[in-house]
Design an enzyme around this catalytic site. Structure first.
Site, PDB file in Angstrom:
ATOM      1  N   GLU A 215      31.674  15.296 -13.562  1.00 29.09           N
ATOM      2  CA  GLU A 215      32.859  16.136 -13.335  1.00 29.09           C
ATOM      3  C   GLU A 215      33.961  15.301 -12.712  1.00 29.09           C
ATOM      4  O   GLU A 215      33.711  14.480 -11.831  1.00 29.09           O
ATOM      5  CB  GLU A 215      32.578  17.281 -12.351  1.00 29.09           C
ATOM      6  CG  GLU A 215      31.767  18.431 -12.827  1.00 29.09           C
ATOM      7  CD  GLU A 215      31.638  19.501 -11.744  1.00 29.09           C
ATOM      8  OE1 GLU A 215      32.537  19.608 -10.886  1.00 29.09           O
ATOM      9  OE2 GLU A 215      30.614  20.195 -11.743  1.00 29.09           O
TER      10      GLU A 215
ATOM     11  N   GLU B 234      37.774  29.634 -14.709  1.00 30.15           N
ATOM     12  CA  GLU B 234      36.703  30.589 -14.415  1.00 30.15           C
ATOM     13  C   GLU B 234      37.256  31.607 -13.420  1.00 30.15           C
ATOM     14  O   GLU B 234      37.286  31.366 -12.219  1.00 30.15           O
ATOM     15  CB  GLU B 234      35.481  29.864 -13.859  1.00 30.15           C
ATOM     16  CG  GLU B 234      34.843  28.922 -14.858  1.00 30.15           C
ATOM     17  CD  GLU B 234      33.674  28.153 -14.280  1.00 30.15           C
ATOM     18  OE1 GLU B 234      32.550  28.690 -14.279  1.00 30.15           O
ATOM     19  OE2 GLU B 234      33.899  27.027 -13.802  1.00 30.15           O
TER      20      GLU B 234
ATOM     21  N   LYS C  20      35.303  32.879 -10.090  1.00 29.34           N
ATOM     22  CA  LYS C  20      34.840  31.966  -9.045  1.00 29.34           C
ATOM     23  C   LYS C  20      35.459  32.356  -7.705  1.00 29.34           C
ATOM     24  O   LYS C  20      36.620  32.764  -7.626  1.00 29.34           O
ATOM     25  CB  LYS C  20      35.207  30.513  -9.370  1.00 29.34           C
ATOM     26  CG  LYS C  20      34.443  29.937 -10.543  1.00 29.34           C
ATOM     27  CD  LYS C  20      34.669  28.451 -10.687  1.00 29.34           C
ATOM     28  CE  LYS C  20      33.852  27.660  -9.699  1.00 29.34           C
ATOM     29  NZ  LYS C  20      33.885  26.206  -9.978  1.00 29.34           N
TER      30      LYS C  20
ATOM     31  N   GLU D  12      40.173  26.743  -7.314  1.00 30.32           N
ATOM     32  CA  GLU D  12      38.852  26.833  -7.924  1.00 30.32           C
ATOM     33  C   GLU D  12      38.888  27.555  -9.265  1.00 30.32           C
ATOM     34  O   GLU D  12      38.017  27.363 -10.110  1.00 30.32           O
ATOM     35  CB  GLU D  12      37.886  27.558  -6.987  1.00 30.32           C
ATOM     36  CG  GLU D  12      37.440  26.743  -5.795  1.00 30.32           C
ATOM     37  CD  GLU D  12      36.555  25.576  -6.211  1.00 30.32           C
ATOM     38  OE1 GLU D  12      35.613  25.791  -6.994  1.00 30.32           O
ATOM     39  OE2 GLU D  12      36.826  24.440  -5.770  1.00 30.32           O
TER      40      GLU D  12
END
Length: 416
Positions: free
Chosen positions: A260, A314, A317, A323
């Site tokens: 990542e 996302e 999250k 995030e």
């Protein structure tokens, strides 16, 4: 003879063109309620130069959709499954029979990542389970899919020191757990997987020159006082810190995979650096840097397999806005910004101007030796007397693509 000589001269460029995308991947997270259909995602990936996908957990529908593509997959085992896999080899066999074997041989799944950042998850029950889970899963696959490698993913928090890169070292209190894992990886030819994020490192040092260093933008560079190697971006500095830590423990042959890395395009008011321009600069610069195949100062000439976080946002999250703001693409499949991954362009966009307005290259006498952020790239491929830059890395990569295209044209003319 002239034709053969020309082909020999052109072969490095042709090889570069053929292999230039093999090390660029993307992460696919599923903490969201608005993701496109698996078939749409498969078509989207095929429209890009992304050749690898990392899943955090098995997804039968997506794996079926990817079966007709040339996308390879790293299949993740969630931390919640570690107790089951660690309990027995038969439990691991059951897991593999349900989540992996039905989808082989297509798509290609060359690697399974058992757990994600388990050593620094905050759950003390996970570290002792990690190696047994990896061993049991490997045993379960020994007869049915022996070609699949087994590894696990770590955060940069496994390092006690990364500044300068030559001083990279793992936390001593992790050695009892980490050392057997490293031996397992070495014995089985599996890579060491790591999650370096310059964005998180930049938050502790928000100077403009540090931002430029983190975003692959023009900067003076930073010299490692021990190795005397010069770093021009934080990505290389972090990767080489991992290399140094592995070498110091005697694991000099372990391959590194960046599982990542990324930059958020949006954040809360107190999340300095989170913006579309910075995300585009980081990911666009990263793609250009990988395609250049210059490698890192400690590992020149080879690009590390790198998975960008992430394909989509996302929206479920928890945590700060950042995030939920790493997606390269929106749910409607349009680009959040152009990171140079589309097959129609096949090159990275120019990054925004450096926030420090520094010249593209400076002599090493002005190079800083601080590595307070986390990664970097080479800004100059040709330096003139006095330190002025003739060709930047991004420009050099684009020029190489033009040369390669011209070479192919000449080759076709010669053989016609």
């Amino acid at each position: 003879m002239e034709k053969i000589t020309l082909l020999l001269l052109l072969s490095p460029f042709l090889l570069f063109s053929a292999r230039s995308q093999s090390f660029i991947g993307v992460n696919y997270g599923e903490e969201a309620d608005n993701l496109p259909s698996p078939d749409a995602t498969a078509r989207l990936l095929q429209s890009t130069t992304i050749s690898k996908l990392r899943l955090y957990a098995p997804d039968a529908a997506l794996l079926r959709s990817l079966a007709s593509t040339d996308i390879t997959v790293i299949l993740g085992v969630p931390n919640s499954d570690l107790p089951t896999l660690a309990s027995s080899s038969s439990a691991a066999s059951t897991w593999a029979s349900s989540n992996l074997l039905p989808f082989l041989p297509s798509p290609s799944i060359p690697l399974i990542a058992v757990g994600n950042e388990a050593l620094n998850s905050g759950d003390p029950s996970l570290p002792p389970l990690l190696l047994p889970a990896m061993q049991n899963l490997q045993s379960a696959l020994s007869s049915t899919a022996p070609q699949i490698k087994i590894s696990t993913v770590h955060s940069m928090a496994v390092l006690s020191q990364s500044d300068p890169p030559s001083a990279g070292a793992f936390h001593s209190d992790l050695s009892s757990v980490l050392s057997p894992i490293l031996h397992f990886l070495q014995d089985n030819g599996s890579p060491f997987m790591i999650n370096p994020y310059p964005f998180f490192a930049y938050r502790s040092d928000t100077r403009p020159e540090t931002l430029a260093f983190c975003l692959f933008q023009p900067n003076p560079g930073r010299v490692d006082p021990v190795s005397s190697l010069t770093y021009s971006n934080m990505f290389d500095a972090q990767v080489d810190a991992i290399r140094s830590a592995l070498d110091a423990m005697g694991f000099t042959n372990l391959e590194i995979v960046v599982a990542e890395t990324g930059w958020p395009y949006r954040g809360d008011a107190d999340e300095v650096g989170a913006s579309v321009d910075n995300a585009k600069a980081f990911n666009g610069g990263l793609v250009a840097h990988l395609r250049s195949m210059v490698g890192t100062p400690k590992m020149p000439g080879k690009s590390v397999d790198t998975y960008i976080f992430a394909l989509y946002d996302e929206d479920l999250k928890a945590g700060p806005t950042s995030e939920r703001s790493f997606g390269l693409f929106r749910p409607d499949l349009t680009m959040t910004y152009d990171a140079g991954l589309s097959k129609t362009t096949n090159s990275s966009p120019a990054s925004p101007a450096s926030p420090t307005e520094k010249p593209a290259c400076e002599t090493t006498s002005n190079v800083s030796s601080s590595f307070s952020c986390g990664q970097a790239s080479v800004e100059c491929s040709v330096t003139l007397p006095g330190g002025s830059c003739l060709i930047s890395e991004a420009a050099g990569v684009k020029l190489l693509y033009l040369i390669t295209s011209s070479c192919l044209l000449f080759h076709l003319v010669l053989i016609s």
